[in-house]
Write a protein that holds these residues in place. Structure first.
Motif, mmCIF file in Angstrom:
data_model
loop_
_atom_site.group_PDB
_atom_site.id
_atom_site.type_symbol
_atom_site.label_atom_id
_atom_site.label_comp_id
_atom_site.label_asym_id
_atom_site.label_seq_id
_atom_site.Cartn_x
_atom_site.Cartn_y
_atom_site.Cartn_z
ATOM 1 N N MET A 96 17.006 12.013 13.667
ATOM 2 C CA MET A 96 16.327 11.386 14.805
ATOM 3 C C MET A 96 15.158 10.520 14.355
ATOM 4 S SD MET A 96 16.678 14.332 17.626
ATOM 5 C CE MET A 96 15.018 14.225 18.241
ATOM 6 N N GLU A 97 14.423 10.981 13.377
ATOM 7 C CA GLU A 97 13.283 10.195 12.898
ATOM 8 C C GLU A 97 13.756 8.875 12.286
ATOM 9 O OE1 GLU A 97 10.601 12.500 10.382
ATOM 10 O OE2 GLU A 97 10.954 14.222 11.691
ATOM 11 N N MET A 98 14.843 8.946 11.527
ATOM 12 C CA MET A 98 15.363 7.718 10.904
ATOM 13 C C MET A 98 15.891 6.765 11.965
ATOM 14 S SD MET A 98 17.277 9.047 7.508
ATOM 15 C CE MET A 98 16.468 10.263 6.500
ATOM 16 N N ALA A 99 16.607 7.323 12.933
ATOM 17 C CA ALA A 99 17.154 6.468 14.002
ATOM 18 C C ALA A 99 16.013 5.796 14.755
ATOM 19 C CB ALA A 99 18.013 7.300 14.945
ATOM 20 N N ALA A 100 14.915 6.526 14.958
ATOM 21 C CA ALA A 100 13.780 5.940 15.687
ATOM 22 C C ALA A 100 13.183 4.777 14.900
ATOM 23 C CB ALA A 100 12.719 7.011 15.940
ATOM 24 N N LEU A 101 13.111 4.936 13.579
ATOM 25 C CA LEU A 101 12.547 3.838 12.781
ATOM 26 C C LEU A 101 13.479 2.625 12.791
ATOM 27 C CD1 LEU A 101 9.970 3.484 10.936
ATOM 28 C CD2 LEU A 101 11.588 3.497 9.056
ATOM 29 N N LEU A 144 18.401 7.229 0.267
ATOM 30 C CA LEU A 144 16.944 7.066 0.296
ATOM 31 C C LEU A 144 16.425 6.713 -1.095
ATOM 32 C CD1 LEU A 144 15.652 9.896 2.661
ATOM 33 C CD2 LEU A 144 16.173 7.525 3.190
ATOM 34 N N GLY A 145 17.067 7.298 -2.112
ATOM 35 C CA GLY A 145 16.663 6.997 -3.492
ATOM 36 C C GLY A 145 16.885 5.531 -3.829
ATOM 37 N N ASP A 177 0.810 -1.216 0.000
ATOM 38 C CA ASP A 177 0.000 0.000 0.000
ATOM 39 C C ASP A 177 0.845 1.269 0.000
ATOM 40 O OD1 ASP A 177 -2.363 -1.218 -0.136
ATOM 41 O OD2 ASP A 177 -2.905 -1.019 1.980
ATOM 42 N N GLY A 178 2.151 1.108 0.254
ATOM 43 C CA GLY A 178 3.029 2.273 0.146
ATOM 44 C C GLY A 178 3.307 2.983 1.454
ATOM 45 N N ALA A 179 3.063 2.300 2.600
ATOM 46 C CA ALA A 179 3.307 2.957 3.892
ATOM 47 C C ALA A 179 4.779 3.355 4.032
ATOM 48 C CB ALA A 179 2.903 2.028 5.041
ATOM 49 N N PHE A 180 5.673 2.444 3.679
ATOM 50 C CA PHE A 180 7.102 2.732 3.785
ATOM 51 C C PHE A 180 7.497 3.756 2.716
ATOM 52 C CE2 PHE A 180 11.547 0.579 4.082
ATOM 53 C CZ PHE A 180 11.957 1.578 4.949
ATOM 54 N N HIS A 181 6.989 3.540 1.526
ATOM 55 C CA HIS A 181 7.271 4.443 0.406
ATOM 56 C C HIS A 181 6.954 5.894 0.778
ATOM 57 C CE1 HIS A 181 7.236 6.095 -3.655
ATOM 58 N NE2 HIS A 181 6.054 6.588 -3.378
ATOM 59 N N ARG A 182 5.779 6.100 1.385
ATOM 60 C CA ARG A 182 5.378 7.468 1.727
ATOM 61 C C ARG A 182 6.318 8.079 2.761
ATOM 62 N NH1 ARG A 182 0.379 5.114 0.907
ATOM 63 N NH2 ARG A 182 0.186 4.499 3.083
ATOM 64 N N ARG A 183 6.709 7.238 3.738
ATOM 65 C CA ARG A 183 7.611 7.746 4.776
ATOM 66 C C ARG A 183 8.945 8.173 4.143
ATOM 67 N NH1 ARG A 183 8.359 6.661 10.362
ATOM 68 N NH2 ARG A 183 6.182 6.054 10.349
ATOM 69 N N GLU A 223 9.576 8.931 1.022
ATOM 70 C CA GLU A 223 9.420 10.078 0.116
ATOM 71 C C GLU A 223 9.335 11.381 0.899
ATOM 72 O OE1 GLU A 223 9.639 11.038 -3.153
ATOM 73 O OE2 GLU A 223 10.670 9.118 -3.080
ATOM 74 N N ASP A 224 8.641 11.345 2.025
ATOM 75 C CA ASP A 224 8.545 12.532 2.869
ATOM 76 C C ASP A 224 9.951 12.949 3.314
ATOM 77 O OD1 ASP A 224 7.410 14.484 4.764
ATOM 78 O OD2 ASP A 224 8.071 13.055 6.288
ATOM 79 N N TRP A 225 10.734 11.976 3.773
ATOM 80 C CA TRP A 225 12.097 12.275 4.210
ATOM 81 C C TRP A 225 12.935 12.814 3.050
ATOM 82 C CZ3 TRP A 225 12.866 7.031 7.157
ATOM 83 C CH2 TRP A 225 12.359 7.164 8.457
ATOM 84 N N ARG A 226 12.746 12.180 1.903
ATOM 85 C CA ARG A 226 13.572 12.558 0.754
ATOM 86 C C ARG A 226 13.264 13.996 0.323
ATOM 87 N NH1 ARG A 226 15.088 11.112 -4.674
ATOM 88 N NH2 ARG A 226 12.904 11.170 -5.302
ATOM 89 N N GLN A 227 11.986 14.348 0.307
ATOM 90 C CA GLN A 227 11.613 15.713 -0.069
ATOM 91 C C GLN A 227 12.199 16.723 0.913
ATOM 92 O OE1 GLN A 227 10.493 16.390 -2.930
ATOM 93 N NE2 GLN A 227 10.197 14.218 -3.384
ATOM 94 N N ARG A 228 12.124 16.385 2.188
ATOM 95 C CA ARG A 228 12.655 17.305 3.198
ATOM 96 C C ARG A 228 14.173 17.444 3.067
ATOM 97 N NH1 ARG A 228 9.981 14.646 8.237
ATOM 98 N NH2 ARG A 228 11.410 15.936 9.439
ATOM 99 N N LEU A 229 14.824 16.292 2.771
ATOM 100 C CA LEU A 229 16.277 16.330 2.597
ATOM 101 C C LEU A 229 16.674 17.160 1.384
ATOM 102 C CD1 LEU A 229 17.682 12.758 3.319
ATOM 103 C CD2 LEU A 229 18.668 14.933 4.045
ATOM 104 N N ILE A 230 15.896 16.979 0.309
ATOM 105 C CA ILE A 230 16.204 17.733 -0.912
ATOM 106 C C ILE A 230 16.073 19.234 -0.635
ATOM 107 C CG2 ILE A 230 15.345 18.253 -3.243
ATOM 108 C CD1 ILE A 230 14.766 15.214 -3.500
#
Ligand SMILES: Nc1nc2c(ncn2[C@@H]2O[C@H](COP(=O)(O)OP(=O)(O)OP(=O)(O)O)[C@@H](O)[C@H]2O)c(=O)[nH]1
Ligand SMILES: [Mg+2]
Length: 436
Positions: free
Chosen positions: A198-203, A412-413, A148-154, A156-163
């Motif tokens: 921090m978000e990545m470390a938490a996951l 992430l890509g 369903d893309g739960a991981f994908h969305r997470r 992508e959100d990180w990737r957009q913020r990083l970009i």
């Protein structure tokens, strides 16, 4: 991609219904040739399929057409739901195979086209592969979440913020002579980059839950020779898998059986009895047993209540001491959490109940687990490491420091397949069966 592929999507052999799919630009023309008319899209219709060579009837089938890009692969697709006999399937495959620009699909090729047309990312494809393989409820739910893309969305959100961080940091170069602006940009980027780390470390700090659900828990039955380990394995598997005998040292190799414990996949392993031995083969058996024990999620240390041998394992792996042969034991003083008789079955339901509770607690919190493979962990660890270097590298030259952000974006890509996908694709699609 000009050729159109076809394959049987249902398992080989006879069945009530078999589904044959085509994907590619010739799908519609192929269906028209077989049915004698154009098909409506997204509406199942009953049609007579005829062999275009001689007009013989192949079958009467339910035919369902999808128009690009609104299909699984993103191309024109047709599904033929035919009667699942060998003759019907062969007749239809032969007829399709004779058409121009039509060819049999390679394993996983439908899904590969879905990826190439942007319908699914790599994590979703992995979810689909896991769903096809799922044997227990928790595996199924986890696979559907990925699909369903739960991981994908997470990601992508990180990737957009990083970009965005990267863009700001790079813009910072251009304002290098205007101190105040640079400073405020720096602050903003530093703040976001720390939050992302921090978000990545938490996951990542998930106790490998997703991998455990996907691969299943490992429970090892260990103990002295003749404790009744193999008898217990047979009892729990409800099958006569292992040889049992009063001769000490009967089991030498590891024996595995897969169980479904309260919706969680479990591999139960019977091992060689642990003892000092001069027999080289038995010694190898003991070595293998100790190896599996060290990496298990749980050890059941089986003790013969009439001849108890204390547990010699442990370490980080939880261990349950289980007393066996309760049918023969009269000694009530023996310390064993659970007593049972593998032979008569007495006390087994209590053990199973405890094992189910164990499996449930080991896989609780499964709604939050998104990492399901070593590949995911590796990419995320990399991204996290680059961010850490960015966040702690304030003494570095700006462009070297900013390069860490760029590399984090790339990591992430790789996770979603938008970077360096080619080499991964072959690996991932080799897991797929034909027709998927
Ligand atoms: N009375 C009684 N005998 C049992 C029980 N469980 C196993 N046995 C007997 O104990 C003997 C050894 O059983 P196995 O299951 O082969 O023991 P094991 O621990 O696998 O032994 P190794 O493979 O040699 O390490 C066999 O004769 C079994 O029938 C039990 O609950 N009660
Ligand atoms: Mg045995």
């Amino acid at each position: 991609m000009s050729d159109t592929i076809f394959a049987v999507s249902t398992p080989p052999g006879k069945s009530g219904v078999a589904v044959i799919r085509t994907s590619g630009p010739q799908s519609g023309a192929g269906a028209e040739t077989l049915t004698g008319a154009m098909l409506p899209t997204r509406k199942p219709v009953l049609r007579t399929l005829r062999d275009p060579r001689d007009g013989d009837i192949i079958d009467r089938a339910l035919v369902l057409a999808f128009e690009a890009p609104k299909s699984f692969t993103g191309e024109d697709c047709v599904e033929y739901h035919v009667h699942g006999s060998r003759a019907v399937i062969k007749g239809l495959l032969d007829a399709l195979g004779r058409m121009d620009l039509m060819r049999p699909a390679d394993p996983g090729e439908f899904t590969r086209r879905a990826f190439e047309n942007g319908k699914l990312d790599l994590t979703q494809i992995e979810g689909l592969a896991d769903l096809v393989e799922a044997e227990t409820k928790s595996q199924r739910l986890q696979a559907i979440r990925s699909l369903d893309g739960a991981f994908h969305r997470r990601i992508e959100d990180w990737r957009q913020r990083l970009i965005r961080c990267l863009a700001l940091a790079e813009a910072g170069f251009d304002f290098a002579d205007e101190g105040e602006i640079t400073e405020s940009i720096d602050e903003e980027v530093a703040h976001d980059a720390r939050a992302l780390q921090m978000e990545m470390a938490a996951l990542l700090d998930d106790n490998h839950l997703g991998e455990r659900i996907r691969d299943g828990l490992t429970i090892v039955i260990a103990g002295a020779p003749n404790a009744g380990k193999s008898t217990l394995l047979n009892r729990l598997a409800a099958r006569d898998i292992a040889i049992t005998s009063p001769i000490a040292g009967t089991t030498r190799d590891l024996l595995e059986v897969n169980l479904d414990l309260a919706g969680t996949a479990v591999t139960l392993i019977d091992t060689a009895g642990l003892q000092e031995t001069s027999d080289a083969i038995e010694r190898e058996g003991v070595r293998r047993a100790e190896d599996r024990m060290a990496n298990a999620d749980l050890i059941i240390w089986l003790v013969d209540l009439t001849d108890p041998v204390p547990a010699s394992a442990g370490g980080k792996v939880p261990i349950w001491v289980v007393g066996n042969k309760s049918d023969r034991s009269v000694d009530d003083d023996l310390v064993a959490e659970i007593k049972l008789s593998a032979k008569t079955g007495d006390g087994i339901s209590d053990l199973v109940r405890r094992l189910k509770t164990f499996a449930e607690t080991q896989t609780s919190g499964r709604e939050t687990a998104l990492i399901t493979r070593a590949r995911h962990r590796q990419c995320l660890n990399e991204a996290c490491g680059h961010l850490k270097r960015y966040n702690s590298g304030t003494d570095l030259l700006t462009d070297i420091r900013v390069d860490n952000l760029r590399q984090a974006v790339d990591s992430l890509g790789r996770l979603t397949g938008s970077v360096d996908a080619d080499m991964l694709l072959d690996l991932i699609f080799s897991e797929f069966c034909l027709g998927k």
